[in-house]
Design a protein around this motif. Structure first.
Motif, PDB file in Angstrom:
ATOM      1  N   GLY A 204       0.815  -1.205   0.000  1.00  0.00           N
ATOM      2  CA  GLY A 204       0.000   0.000   0.000  1.00  0.00           C
ATOM      3  C   GLY A 204       0.850   1.256   0.000  1.00  0.00           C
ATOM      4  N   ARG A 205       1.912   1.247   0.808  1.00  0.00           N
ATOM      5  CA  ARG A 205       2.790   2.418   0.856  1.00  0.00           C
ATOM      6  C   ARG A 205       3.511   2.613  -0.477  1.00  0.00           C
ATOM      7  N   TYR A 207       2.435   1.676  -3.375  1.00  0.00           N
ATOM      8  CA  TYR A 207       1.450   2.139  -4.355  1.00  0.00           C
ATOM      9  C   TYR A 207       1.270   3.650  -4.248  1.00  0.00           C
ATOM     10  N   GLN A 208       1.138   4.159  -3.022  1.00  0.00           N
ATOM     11  CA  GLN A 208       0.978   5.594  -2.836  1.00  0.00           C
ATOM     12  C   GLN A 208       2.220   6.356  -3.291  1.00  0.00           C
ATOM     13  N   GLU A 209       3.393   5.807  -2.986  1.00  0.00           N
ATOM     14  CA  GLU A 209       4.630   6.450  -3.419  1.00  0.00           C
ATOM     15  C   GLU A 209       4.730   6.466  -4.938  1.00  0.00           C
ATOM     16  N   GLN A 211       2.282   6.354  -7.077  1.00  0.00           N
ATOM     17  CA  GLN A 211       1.318   7.312  -7.610  1.00  0.00           C
ATOM     18  C   GLN A 211       1.859   8.724  -7.514  1.00  0.00           C
ATOM     19  N   ALA A 212       2.480   9.044  -6.376  1.00  0.00           N
ATOM     20  CA  ALA A 212       3.051  10.383  -6.223  1.00  0.00           C
ATOM     21  C   ALA A 212       4.182  10.618  -7.217  1.00  0.00           C
TER      22      ALA A 212
END
Length: 528
Positions: A204-205, A207-209, A211-212
């Motif tokens: 999850g982390r 994925y967020q990274e 995306q950023a």
């Protein structure tokens, strides 16, 4: 707790719960089915005995038990019944596994319905304990009830049978649970390998990274799977596209858009392509295409990164300006360094008048050249470019002449100055390279700048070796060059791109005196 451990515990607990639930349900169904089957068997056995002629005839004998008991006991052993009791109308036993019970009244209190002519299955407590009985009346030839047959199985024996099946159920359940645990371990291991040993929180982390990171990249990025479905696209990709392409990207159904990016071709060949020019609708893009490979090296998709060609062109223009400025400074530094050395030497030799005359001459030449350029081209950007090229040509021992009849004063705002700099700078650089070639006719370049009501004219004439006929159509292609060195073949390509953006034309022809004449015509009335 790690993910594969949680997965093992959860799947093992779920499997254990299912096995226990199924085991209890199966035992209950077995209890009911076995009781029904044994009761039915007992009743059928009782009916078969009640129809036997020997049993009916024995009731008229002085001692019915003498005939009935041996006969019934033989049947009991064959059927493995706990007891078979034959009694008369008064409920007195004529047979029983325990000989001492013969002649005594039957117990259980369930003979009333039988003497009324009914066959029943009952569960009651007899002389041998709780049991399941099948009872039926014995009829004489006149149709009267003369006795009763009771065939029974002890509940204790039935329970032993159920317990035997229960043990088998427990054993089967244990085997299934063991196999389930092994399967869960394999599944957990496969899942762990599939997610590269990462935990869900880490995924999850990441994925967020990611995306950023994707949103911070100024290039458009699009990924597709082997079915051609779009799996990822960042906001830059959405903003670069037109309305129709953007809607197709959101729907994942615009196959024409994917064909323009050639992602499907990359998935077929498995070969990456870099810095390729393509068109999506009316937009020119510079695209990098890379296949996505799995651990076995099989293609599982493709990703493309792209930028608007005009944006890269603007960067190229800026770099061209910096290059021109640097070259002008370098040539001036080299030239004035030599001149300063000469002035220093004249002063040291006390040749003061010669030094003064030299300085005056240089000032007059510089001022004259600067004044002529500023008179022809008042625009400081274009004038500075020409002045820098004049200095560079002087350093390279090239005679660069600007036609004094040139006129480039009233350039409309519709003409982008940066594009004019790209055109002039690259044409002059190309001419300098040409006249420095070993087979050049002379190291001479002539520039003519003309301006009419609705037209700008740029003409650069060199005395180089000229352009062979076989290369006449190739000189404007990206990367084409007759020079053996790398990083060449972009000058005339950039010139043609800039001319097209200004809606102009570029042509070249042979110089009658040897060399090539490049002519650029730009309309002033059209806005880029």
């Amino acid at each position: 707790m790690r993910f594969h451990t949680k997965l093992l515990i959860m799947m093992g607990s779920l499997l254990l719960g299912v096995i226990v639930l199924l085991g209890i349900s199966f035992e209950q169904m077995l209890d009911g089915a076995l009781g029904k089957e044994i009761g039915t068997r007992a009743l059928h056995t009782a009916k078969a005995i009640a129809r036997m002629p020997e049993i009916k005839e024995a009731f008229s004998e002085p001692d019915p038990a003498h005939t009935i008991n041996p006969l019934v006991e033989a049947i009991r052993h064959d059927t493995r019944a706990a007891f078979i009791t034959v009694g008369n109308r008064q409920g007195i036993r004529y047979s029983h596994p325990d000989p001492e019970q013969i002649g005594k009244p039957m117990v259980g209190g369930d003979n009333e319905a039988v003497f009324a002519g009914q066959s029943i299955i009952s569960e009651t407590v007899g002389s041998l304990g709780p049991g399941l009985r099948g009872k039926t009346p014995i009829w004489d030839d006149a149709g009267n009830v003369i006795g009763v047959v009771s065939v029974g199985f002890l509940l204790e024996d039935i329970q032993e049978t159920i317990e035997m099946y229960r043990d088998r159920i427990v054993l089967i359940g244990a085997v299934i649970l063991l196999l389930g645990i092994i399967g869960t371990l394999l599944i957990a291991r496969n899942v762990k390998e599939s997610i590269f040993g990462l935990e869900p929180v880490q995924i999850g982390r990441m994925y967020q990274e990611n995306q950023a990171v994707l949103e911070s990249i100024r290039e458009g990025i699009v990924a597709v799977n082997t079915d051609g479905a779009i799996t990822m696209a960042n906001q830059t990709a959405m903003s670069l596209l037109g309305p129709s392409e953007k809607q197709g990207l959101m729907d994942g159904e615009n196959r024409e858009w994917l064909r323009s990016l050639r992602l499907l071709d990359v998935m077929e060949t498995g070969i990456a392509e870099f810095d390729q020019e393509t068109f999506v609708g009316n937009m020119a893009l510079i695209v990098n295409r890379v296949p996505i490979l799995d651990k076995e090296g099989q293609v599982m998709g493709a990703v493309a990164s792209f930028r608007d060609r005009s944006e890269l062109f603007r960067v190229t223009q800026e770099l061209s300006r910096v290059k021109e400025y640097a070259e002008a400074l370098r040539s001036q530094t080299h030239e004035y360094s030599n001149k300063l050395h000469l002035i220093s030497a004249l002063i040291q030799l006390e040749s003061y008048q010669e030094a003064v005359d030299f300085i005056s001459t240089e000032v007059n030449v510089h001022v004259s050249s600067t004044q002529m350029i500023m008179r022809i081209v008042p625009d400081p950007l274009i004038g500075g470019l020409l002045l820098g090229k004049v200095n560079l040509a002087s350093e390279r021992k090239i005679v660069l002449t600007i036609d004094p009849e040139s006129h480039f004063r009233d350039i409309t705002t519709a003409i982008d100055r940066s594009l004019l700099i790209v055109i002039l700078g690259n044409l002059i650089d190309n001419a300098m390279d040409a006249v420095c070639a070993p087979d050049a006719f002379a190291k001479e370049i002539t520039i003519h700048l003309g301006q009419m009501d609705e037209l700008l004219l740029v003409e650069v004439e060199d005395r180089g070796p000229g352009i062979p006929e076989e290369n006449a159509d190739k000189v404007y292609e990206r990367g084409f060059s007759t020079k053996p060195l790398q990083n060449h073949g972009y000058g005339l390509y950039l010139v043609k791109e800039a001319v097209e953006q200004l809606h102009g034309t570029i042509t070249h022809a042979g110089n009658p005196q040897g060399g090539t004449i490049f002519t650029v015509m730009l309309p002033q009335g059209l806005v880029r």
